[in-house]
Design a protein around this motif. Sequence first.
Motif, mmCIF file in Angstrom:
data_model
loop_
_atom_site.group_PDB
_atom_site.id
_atom_site.type_symbol
_atom_site.label_atom_id
_atom_site.label_comp_id
_atom_site.label_asym_id
_atom_site.label_seq_id
_atom_site.Cartn_x
_atom_site.Cartn_y
_atom_site.Cartn_z
ATOM 1 N N GLY A 30 -5.576 35.890 -17.794
ATOM 2 C CA GLY A 30 -6.772 36.076 -18.615
ATOM 3 C C GLY A 30 -6.772 37.342 -19.449
ATOM 4 N N TYR A 31 -5.638 37.690 -19.998
ATOM 5 C CA TYR A 31 -5.542 38.924 -20.803
ATOM 6 C C TYR A 31 -6.188 38.722 -22.178
ATOM 7 N N ASP A 32 -7.017 39.681 -22.590
ATOM 8 C CA ASP A 32 -7.683 39.643 -23.895
ATOM 9 C C ASP A 32 -7.101 40.747 -24.774
ATOM 10 N N ALA A 33 -6.265 40.374 -25.723
ATOM 11 C CA ALA A 33 -5.593 41.365 -26.580
ATOM 12 C C ALA A 33 -6.596 42.129 -27.436
ATOM 13 N N ASP A 34 -7.684 41.493 -27.853
ATOM 14 C CA ASP A 34 -8.682 42.174 -28.668
ATOM 15 C C ASP A 34 -9.418 43.252 -27.883
ATOM 16 N N ALA A 35 -9.631 43.007 -26.596
ATOM 17 C CA ALA A 35 -10.369 43.970 -25.768
ATOM 18 C C ALA A 35 -9.499 45.139 -25.320
ATOM 19 N N ASP A 36 -8.204 45.046 -25.502
ATOM 20 C CA ASP A 36 -7.287 46.112 -25.077
ATOM 21 C C ASP A 36 -7.223 47.183 -26.166
ATOM 22 N N VAL A 37 -8.234 48.055 -26.193
ATOM 23 C CA VAL A 37 -8.296 49.073 -27.247
ATOM 24 C C VAL A 37 -7.254 50.164 -27.045
ATOM 25 N N GLU A 38 -6.686 50.249 -25.842
ATOM 26 C CA GLU A 38 -5.631 51.241 -25.613
ATOM 27 C C GLU A 38 -4.361 50.851 -26.358
#
Length: 876
Positions: free
Chosen positions: A597-605
Amino acid sequence: MGILAHVDAGKTTLSEGMLYLSGRIRNMGRVDHGDAFLDTYELERERGITIFSKQAVFKWKDREFTLLDTPGHVDFSAEMERVLQVLDCAVLVISAADGVQSHTVTLWRLLKRYEIPVFIFVNKMDRPDADREKLMKELKERFGEGCTDIESIYAGAEENLESLAVCDEDMLEEYLEKGAISRESLRQAVSARKVFPCWFGSALRAEGITELLDGLEELSAGPEYGEAFGAKVYKISRDAQGNRLTWLKVTGGVLKVKETLPDVPGKVNQIRIYSGDKYEMVQEAPAGTVCAVAGLEDTYPGQGIGCEEASELPVLEPVLTYRIELPDGCDVHTMLRNLRQIEEEEPQLHVVWAEETSEIHIQLMGEVQTEVLQQMVKQRFGVLIGFGEGNIVYKETIKAPVEGVGHFEPLRHYAEVHLLLEPGERGSGMQFLSECPEDVLDRNWQRLILTHLEEREHKGALTGSAVTDMRITLLTGRAHQKHTEGGDFRQATYRAVRQGLRKAESILLEPYYEFRMELPMENVGRAMSDIQRMNGSFEGPEAESGQAVLTGSAPVSEMRGYQKEFAAYTGGFGRMFCTLKGYDVCHNSEEVIDRIGYDADADVENTADSVFCSHGAGIIVPWYEVEEHMHVESGVKATVSGQELTPVAAVRPVRHTIELTPEELDAIYVRTPDPVKRRVNSRPVTVSAGLSDHGGARKKAKGDREEYLLVDGYNIIFAWDELRELSEADLAAARGKLADILCDYQGYRKCTLILVFDAYKVEGNPGEVARYHNIHIVYTREAETADQYIEKTVRRISRHHEVTVATSDALEQVIILGQGARRMSAAGLKEEVELARKELKTEHLGKGGQLRHYLFDHLEEDDAKEIERVRLGKEK
């Protein structure tokens, strides 16, 4: 000289025999008795296996040998592989009872990769079922015709001498001319890895060891060393007093006490030559010496010092990941520091900090390591840790070439980078190179970009797993003569890699085992069915010595635990050997991606968006639009594979409509700091996702959103003159005054105001959130800065609330903008506060007569007249 073997082949027993016969020790220890000279750790004596590499020095005839004993268990293979970097030759021990096993083949491949001359000792020949001819035949089949029964050569067997001669052209020519082969020619063939001498014996009975030592003395050739100083680090450890030791081999010049080494912090305080757990201190170590050095800092296994180059990345890497479970009362950040210390000593332990869940994850080679690590932590730090269920370590790569671009240009900063990302062969790892002309971008900037590419593990866009098997080429870039700094290219490079990965079609990879099954003929059908069920592939079956042999590969995720099942249905008559083959396409990608369930958009790092400068301020441009804003034209001329590049249009996000129910909206409000109790409509609310976070769509919804103001406390204190002066005398008073000012401001703005102070240096601090009048004050926990807390909070609430952050940290402002929040500088906040004060004062004073309340103003006319009459003392 290193000694290598599959577990239980008798490697440590052979080491004991060598040390005993050379006179280095008085009695031969035994692994099963727990008194082996080189098993110096309590854990090794308890379990009867070698866990850490050990050193011992002995003499045989006129030569001095440094013996390095290595672990044989597959879970500790990384420790063994590090030792290979410093060996001049190796003794590979084969068990006569088991023959060539799967891990033995892995060792052979590693010895070939590091180009190490090999001497083979077949152990346990005292067993009644040991067959010398059969074992010699197996060695030739598995390792090549260079494997030679050297004792038969010395005995003058003509047939074996002819077989030996054909291994090398020079030896063949010598044999045809003279009918014999000299010891010098044989030594050169061994050094060139064309001949692999074999001895047979029993280490436990000390049989065949003397002949092996004679052969090592006669046929091994030490390398020649130069005068320029060089050294190769292969291990880090700590002694009983906690002193940090750097284990290295001097590969040139002389190492002396009290000298400093090039590009290495600290100085050489001690040089120790170990034998077992005892050591001798020397003042200098000439080239060829293997020693432990105290006093050096920041060294790491594989590091090259002086003229010595760094080693390549190890072949063997962990494939399982576990969550560390801590007992009640144990601080997670303290344990993280402790595990980092163990990771430094044992690089096969990959410690990963999960910021989102505040959990520690650790990557290992196998389950035996979890037991050993648990005991190590208990003994060293007094904490009994547990492990969650083990998971597979996945990786990602790309299917076709793609160009990735990154631009970083907040005010007074500038950098732009264009990269070409291309898929590589399986197992090739990450490769970085530059094809950018120096007249376009200076060589120093190019080197810096390549350094930034290599310095971190880049996350993929499917599951956030590390990317691998890729070739990244620097195509072009641009720097500003005045405003570019080193950190600017770091940001631009990271964003370029990420933008390319977001554009590319990614492939999920998983680890595969290579297996060899030896089993009765009647069980072949069951085994083949199981392999197909596990999504594996196989060759065979072939018949060997009355048994069937199946070889092939299958995913690690499917084969875990299969060893017990295999032993059960073969009745104990089958043997299965597994070794790590490498990574290949995941057999159930969609299932794994959904589960993670990885969300690339939410990964602001790991953002793919770029920062451009507009009207004196930095603006965030989404990754799918950045190519339209780039200052430098694409540098793509042609790809190595000839494949076409993936266009950004093919991956542009699609606008979606999402329906949120009242229950979902309530859940969102509850997860925000100081949840705001709101009355929601009974009807579902339709909101836009994707493109709705940009432009006018946000303004349209603004009036319906709760307002939050997050203030970086210490940043504001040191930016406002009156608070800075007060802080120099009393920091607590400055905090209190800022809090009072913001209370007044909140009363005017009517927003939710959160004041954040750093407390990350306070050891053991769990963090605190307190209500102060009408605002909230947050003190961050240990190891968490105010910036980190603000970024995390903005990420959680900015999608559903209007969020403003007050700080003068330029980089923080850029990050905040990228998360959809508004920024306010310290000067801007001060101006707002002063304006609010003026408006409140004006509004308050403008009420005139309303400053006081009179009883007569609120009475009916008749009642007012009656009260007035009473006041004046008049009678009716």
